[in-house]
Design an enzyme around this catalytic site. Sequence first.
Site, PDB file in Angstrom:
ATOM      1  N   SER A 145     -22.002  64.498 -27.009  1.00 15.97           N
ATOM      2  CA  SER A 145     -20.919  64.456 -28.005  1.00 15.97           C
ATOM      3  C   SER A 145     -21.126  63.248 -28.896  1.00 15.97           C
ATOM      4  O   SER A 145     -21.665  62.221 -28.449  1.00 15.97           O
ATOM      5  CB  SER A 145     -19.564  64.323 -27.296  1.00 15.97           C
ATOM      6  N   TYR A 159     -14.251  59.930 -21.319  1.00 13.56           N
ATOM      7  CA  TYR A 159     -15.051  61.064 -21.821  1.00 13.56           C
ATOM      8  C   TYR A 159     -16.256  60.557 -22.609  1.00 13.56           C
ATOM      9  O   TYR A 159     -17.390  61.005 -22.405  1.00 13.56           O
ATOM     10  CB  TYR A 159     -14.168  61.946 -22.707  1.00 13.56           C
TER      11      TYR A 159
HETATM   12  P1  NAP Z   1     -13.909  74.736 -24.442  1.00 16.63           P
HETATM   13  O1  NAP Z   1     -13.661  75.580 -25.640  1.00 16.63           O
HETATM   14  O2  NAP Z   1     -12.799  73.978 -23.818  1.00 16.63           O
HETATM   15  O3  NAP Z   1     -14.599  75.669 -23.331  1.00 16.63           O
HETATM   16  C1  NAP Z   1     -14.879  75.118 -22.092  1.00 16.63           C
HETATM   17  C2  NAP Z   1     -15.734  76.065 -21.294  1.00 16.63           C
HETATM   18  O4  NAP Z   1     -16.166  75.347 -20.125  1.00 16.63           O
HETATM   19  C3  NAP Z   1     -14.992  77.274 -20.804  1.00 16.63           C
HETATM   20  O5  NAP Z   1     -15.909  78.347 -20.742  1.00 16.63           O
HETATM   21  C4  NAP Z   1     -14.525  76.854 -19.410  1.00 16.63           C
HETATM   22  O6  NAP Z   1     -14.384  77.948 -18.498  1.00 16.63           O
HETATM   23  C5  NAP Z   1     -15.689  76.016 -18.975  1.00 16.63           C
HETATM   24  N1  NAP Z   1     -15.387  74.997 -17.983  1.00 16.63           N
HETATM   25  C6  NAP Z   1     -14.428  74.038 -18.006  1.00 16.63           C
HETATM   26  N2  NAP Z   1     -14.485  73.290 -16.899  1.00 16.63           N
HETATM   27  C7  NAP Z   1     -15.488  73.807 -16.151  1.00 16.63           C
HETATM   28  C8  NAP Z   1     -16.021  73.495 -14.878  1.00 16.63           C
HETATM   29  N3  NAP Z   1     -15.520  72.496 -14.135  1.00 16.63           N
HETATM   30  N4  NAP Z   1     -17.038  74.245 -14.393  1.00 16.63           N
HETATM   31  C9  NAP Z   1     -17.558  75.272 -15.124  1.00 16.63           C
HETATM   32  N5  NAP Z   1     -17.102  75.598 -16.338  1.00 16.63           N
HETATM   33  C10 NAP Z   1     -16.068  74.875 -16.830  1.00 16.63           C
HETATM   34  O7  NAP Z   1     -15.060  73.651 -24.720  1.00 16.63           O
HETATM   35  P2  NAP Z   1     -16.095  73.484 -25.945  1.00 16.63           P
HETATM   36  O8  NAP Z   1     -15.403  72.812 -27.050  1.00 16.63           O
HETATM   37  O9  NAP Z   1     -16.833  74.745 -26.178  1.00 16.63           O
HETATM   38  O10 NAP Z   1     -17.055  72.371 -25.310  1.00 16.63           O
HETATM   39  C11 NAP Z   1     -18.293  72.683 -24.709  1.00 16.63           C
HETATM   40  C12 NAP Z   1     -19.069  71.392 -24.560  1.00 16.63           C
HETATM   41  O11 NAP Z   1     -19.227  70.782 -25.834  1.00 16.63           O
HETATM   42  C13 NAP Z   1     -18.397  70.346 -23.667  1.00 16.63           C
HETATM   43  O12 NAP Z   1     -19.372  69.693 -22.893  1.00 16.63           O
HETATM   44  C14 NAP Z   1     -17.777  69.388 -24.660  1.00 16.63           C
HETATM   45  O13 NAP Z   1     -17.632  68.091 -24.132  1.00 16.63           O
HETATM   46  C15 NAP Z   1     -18.815  69.431 -25.767  1.00 16.63           C
HETATM   47  N6  NAP Z   1     -18.292  68.996 -27.059  1.00 16.63           N
HETATM   48  C16 NAP Z   1     -17.306  69.692 -27.693  1.00 16.63           C
HETATM   49  C17 NAP Z   1     -16.846  69.242 -28.911  1.00 16.63           C
HETATM   50  C18 NAP Z   1     -15.759  69.946 -29.685  1.00 16.63           C
HETATM   51  O14 NAP Z   1     -15.243  69.375 -30.668  1.00 16.63           O
HETATM   52  N7  NAP Z   1     -15.384  71.156 -29.309  1.00 16.63           N
HETATM   53  C19 NAP Z   1     -17.372  68.077 -29.477  1.00 16.63           C
HETATM   54  C20 NAP Z   1     -18.364  67.393 -28.794  1.00 16.63           C
HETATM   55  C21 NAP Z   1     -18.829  67.870 -27.592  1.00 16.63           C
HETATM   56  P3  NAP Z   1     -12.990  78.810 -18.370  1.00 16.63           P
HETATM   57  O15 NAP Z   1     -12.947  79.710 -19.585  1.00 16.63           O
HETATM   58  O16 NAP Z   1     -13.163  79.571 -17.098  1.00 16.63           O
HETATM   59  O17 NAP Z   1     -11.869  77.808 -18.369  1.00 16.63           O
END
Ligand code: NAP
Length: 250
Positions: A145, A159
């Site tokens: 991130s 985080y």
């Molecule tokens: P999201 O929309 O919240 O989706 C999270 C996903 O991870 C869901 O499929 C969830 O499964 C799964 N998950 C959560 N906890 C888990 C666990 N303990 N074990 C296995 N699966 C788990 O997240 P996102 O925004 O796509 O983020 C994905 C990655 O990108 C993360 O590592 C996040 O830190 C990184 N990131 C995101 C952003 C942003 O702005 N969105 C920015 C920087 C980095 P369920 O559907 O079953 O709950």
Amino acid sequence: MSDAPVLLVTGASRGIGAAVSRLAAKQGWRVAVNFASNRAAADAVIAAITAHGGEAIAVKGDVGNATDISLMFETVDRHFGRLDGLVNNAGIVDIAQRIDEMSVERIERMMRVNVTGSILCAAQAVRRMSSRHGGKGGAIVNISSMAAIIGSPSQYVDYAASKAAIDTFTIGLAREVAADGIRVNAIRPGIIDTDIHASGGLPDRARDMAPSIPMQRPGTAEEVADAVVYLLSSAASYVTGAILNVSGGR
Ligand code: NAP
């Protein structure tokens, strides 16, 4: 029987992981779609992949739990019999807090899911992909991130620190397994329009942050997926230990 390469994407039921799974399947990967609890969302990803003639399975498992991780990889072994790529995407935030308000439980969970989970998944993947273990090589992409650079003060410094650990892990692991035929890279997304912001108690965060982003808008999960799938592909055959910002200039 198909000899298409096999990719495991953690946290693939929603957001960035779901977009990676859909795009990778279009590019010929067979995909194991991991989810924590939302089976309906994982099933929707599988349905979208199979509707385009792709092959995918849903695998339940909490990457914050070492036993779940072992079982997840064993399921992939049983179903596909090979592994060629891993995307360490599962990650969590928590509500915005200063450090003097944070509980031990919060910090430990953040590190267990975001850091320990990614390291344990990479270890399982290396055991299967490394030429030292008779494997054919492969590629790992870790999702970091921009928080690793910015530090996320008064929001979630825990985080941000967990993602800085992912950056350093990417550099070290890339060098450790380069001669084993495994490439390891990372993506640093900026503000991406997914459900993660709501899980941190700020459902409008992506839209509200737009004026502070040089490109004046949040990114989409699909824009991150394009970069991930590139790093997985043979187009990136000489790229390892790289960390690519996908952040609209943030
Ligand atoms: P999201 O929309 O919240 O989706 C999270 C996903 O991870 C869901 O499929 C969830 O499964 C799964 N998950 C959560 N906890 C888990 C666990 N303990 N074990 C296995 N699966 C788990 O997240 P996102 O925004 O796509 O983020 C994905 C990655 O990108 C993360 O590592 C996040 O830190 C990184 N990131 C995101 C952003 C942003 O702005 N969105 C920015 C920087 C980095 P369920 O559907 O079953 O709950």
